[in-house]
Design a protein around this motif. Structure first.
Motif, short mmCIF file in Angstrom:
data_model
loop_
_atom_site.label_atom_id
_atom_site.label_comp_id
_atom_site.label_asym_id
_atom_site.label_seq_id
_atom_site.Cartn_x
_atom_site.Cartn_y
_atom_site.Cartn_z
N UNK A 1 0.80 -1.21 0.00
CA UNK A 1 0.00 0.00 0.00
C UNK A 1 0.83 1.26 0.00
N UNK A 2 2.13 1.15 0.34
CA UNK A 2 2.89 2.38 0.47
C UNK A 2 4.04 2.49 -0.50
N UNK A 3 4.13 1.56 -1.44
CA UNK A 3 5.30 1.59 -2.32
C UNK A 3 4.96 1.38 -3.77
N UNK B 1 -4.59 0.59 -0.38
CA UNK B 1 -4.48 1.43 0.81
C UNK B 1 -5.57 1.13 1.82
N UNK B 2 -6.78 0.83 1.34
CA UNK B 2 -7.89 0.62 2.27
C UNK B 2 -8.10 -0.85 2.65
N UNK B 3 -7.29 -1.74 2.10
CA UNK B 3 -7.42 -3.15 2.45
C UNK B 3 -6.88 -3.40 3.85
N UNK C 1 0.37 -6.44 -7.57
CA UNK C 1 -0.96 -6.16 -8.10
C UNK C 1 -1.88 -5.80 -6.95
N UNK C 2 -3.14 -6.27 -6.95
CA UNK C 2 -4.00 -5.95 -5.82
C UNK C 2 -3.49 -6.72 -4.59
N UNK C 3 -3.44 -6.01 -3.47
CA UNK C 3 -2.90 -6.59 -2.25
C UNK C 3 -4.06 -6.87 -1.30
#
Length: 503
Positions: free
Chosen positions: A24-26, A427-429, A166-168
């Motif tokens: 989410x932060x990179x 970010x919201x996961x 990809x999606x985390x």
């Protein structure tokens, strides 16, 4: 895409529910860079020639050799390597890759995942440990993936494969027939409760006699994954838990209440007649034929656009729970370096390029520019004139399997802001408190086999076709006789050891 491809969703309360993430932060977006590990540390001219073999699940396209040759030219310039692309049909994947492993066949990279033997193969030494290789020849990769993604990819503290960026995490909900959504003016963005969702299903049941409201029993899996970080055999950590403590989901009142609801759905006649065996492909075919309304899916931004493209019928997605990240999601799509590789350093150089070099990644994903696709803008592409999905000669093998998906071009029908939406999604996961924990099943594999056999006797629970209280009571009784307490003790032991290693 084929996440319905071969994804073997483990049954809702039976074992860990997994599917594929990005830190989410990179997120590095679509920037194309030159690998410091390949150019600065090595230099292609100083390297002996080497052929890298990449094994992954897909159908072999007509122009595979052309794309392979183009990639090899580029790789020769970068790291003095060529590449052999070795797709294997999903239906043959298990047999052929198992034979490759037990016969010690030489190859370099293989697709793996939490739901496709990564923990088992890592325990057997099938893949090399990657930390040292990455520190020397893949220096850009940690900055792309970020610490959470790498943490979630470890087994026993060691890194044996690298995940696709990809999606985390997973989102949760349904894909709906867009024609019917428009016809009845359903609000797909304002759902706040299951009651509102049920109102849609009831409207379809009343107004569209030839249409099945819900295709497949998959929502049981979706609901489970949205509410628990499943470990194995119904042992899980509830979402939002602040302590590393497992629960037996068959003892959770929330589970019983959910199955009472599913039982009512069945009584309402909302499920299709093949509810237990219907998969995503069958569901999309029914929707395309105008005979189905909804199918449960794990979601990510643009999932409806992807499914609309591949199925040839428009669907829209509706979220029933916010995204959640577990170890299984971090390990949802990975590449491992085989223990039989003759040049692991060169293979890591190639991986470094897959995460940082947009040109290389898009050759693998989409083929050759102006032959297999044309650019409409810097990041958007379409079919060349006269080409369609039915006539393309290098269909995307599944970009979710390789490197940094944020560098992959977007197709013309996709949202140009897709990768921005992925970043927001990541970010919201919510991260599970047990992110990074992988259960080693070996000490209790015989008990787990027996528990799985027991579980198979109670699949009708997922269809709502049986009384939940009576069925769960019988299940617990048989499961106990199969060795459930021993499995529970082993999970608690390993979780305690893992927690101690994190301090």
């Amino acid at each position: 895409m084929k996440k319905s491809f071969k994804i073997v969703f483990t049954l809702m309360i039976g074992s860990a529910f997994t599917l594929s993430g990005c830190s989410s932060d990179t997120n590095k977006g679509g920037a194309s860079t030159t690998s410091t590990a390949t150019s600065s540390d090595s230099g292609s001219k100083a390297l002996a020639p080497y052929k890298i073999t990449l094994v992954y699940p897909a159908s072999a396209p007509k122009d595979l050799a052309l794309v392979q040759a183009e990639m090899s030219k580029y790789l020769t310039e970068k790291i003095n390597a060529t590449i052999e692309l070795k797709p294997i049909e999903w239906g043959s994947w298990d047999d052929k890759t198992n034979l490759m492993k037990i016969s010690n066949e030489t190859y370099d990279l293989m697709f793996t995942a939490s739901w496709y033997y990564y923990p088992r193969d890592a325990a057997k030494g099938q893949y090399l440990e990657l930390d040292d290789l990455m520190s020397k020849y893949g220096k850009d990769i940690p900055g792309v993936l970020g610490p959470d993604f790498i943490k979630g990819s470890r087994i026993g503290g060691k890194l044996f494969a690298l995940p696709t960026n990809k999606e985390f995490g997973q989102g949760f909900g349904f894909l709906l027939n867009k024609k019917l959504v428009d016809k009845y003016n359903f609000d797909t963005k304002g759902i706040k409760s299951m009651d509102e969702l049920e109102a849609m299903f009831q409207k379809i049941k009343e107004s569209e006699p030839g249409v099945t409201p819900i295709i497949s029993s998959k929502f049981s899996n979706i609901w489970s994954a949205a509410n628990y970080d499943g470990i194995v055999a119904g042992l899980a950590i509830p979402r939002g838990s602040k302590e590393l403590k497992i629960v037996d989901t068959l003892e959770d009142p929330n589970v019983l209440n959910f199955y009472k609801r599913i039982n009512q759905w069945n009584k309402n006649g909302w499920f299709d007649k093949d509810v237990l065996t219907s998969d995503s492909d069958q569901a999309m075919n029914m929707i395309k034929a105008g005979k189905g309304f909804a199918v449960a899916q794990s979601l990510k931004p643009g999932k409806d656009k992807e499914m609309s493209l591949t199925s040839g019928t428009e669907v829209v997605q509706i979220e029933t729970a916010a995204p959640f990240t577990t170890t299984g999601d971090a390990q949802g799509a990975m590449l491992g370096i085989s223990r039989t590789s003759k040049d692991p350093a060169r293979v890591m150089m190639f991986l470094n390029l897959l995460y940082t070099d947009a040109k290389l990644l898009n050759m693998l994903d989409w083929g050759i520019e102006n032959k297999h696709y044309v650019k409409k803008s810097d990041h958007m592409i379409d079919y060349p004139a006269g080409m369609t999905a039915d006539t393309e000669t290098y269909p995307n093998p599944g970009g979710w399997m390789f490197g940094n998906q944020f560098n992959s071009y977007l197709f013309a029908n996709e949202d140009p802001n897709k990768w921005k939406l992925f970043k927001e999604f990541n970010d919201r996961s919510e991260r599970s408190i047990a992110l990074g924990f992988s259960f080693n099943q070996e000490p209790v594999k015989s008990e787990l086999a027996s528990i799985t056999n027991v579980e198979n006797e109670f699949k009708s629970l997922y269809t709502g076709a049986v009384d939940p209280e009576k069925t769960i009571a019988k299940w617990k009784e048989k499961r106990a006789a199969a060795g459930f307490d021993r499995v529970k003790a082993e999970v608690e032991k390993q979780l305690k050891e893992w927690a101690a290693s994190q301090k």
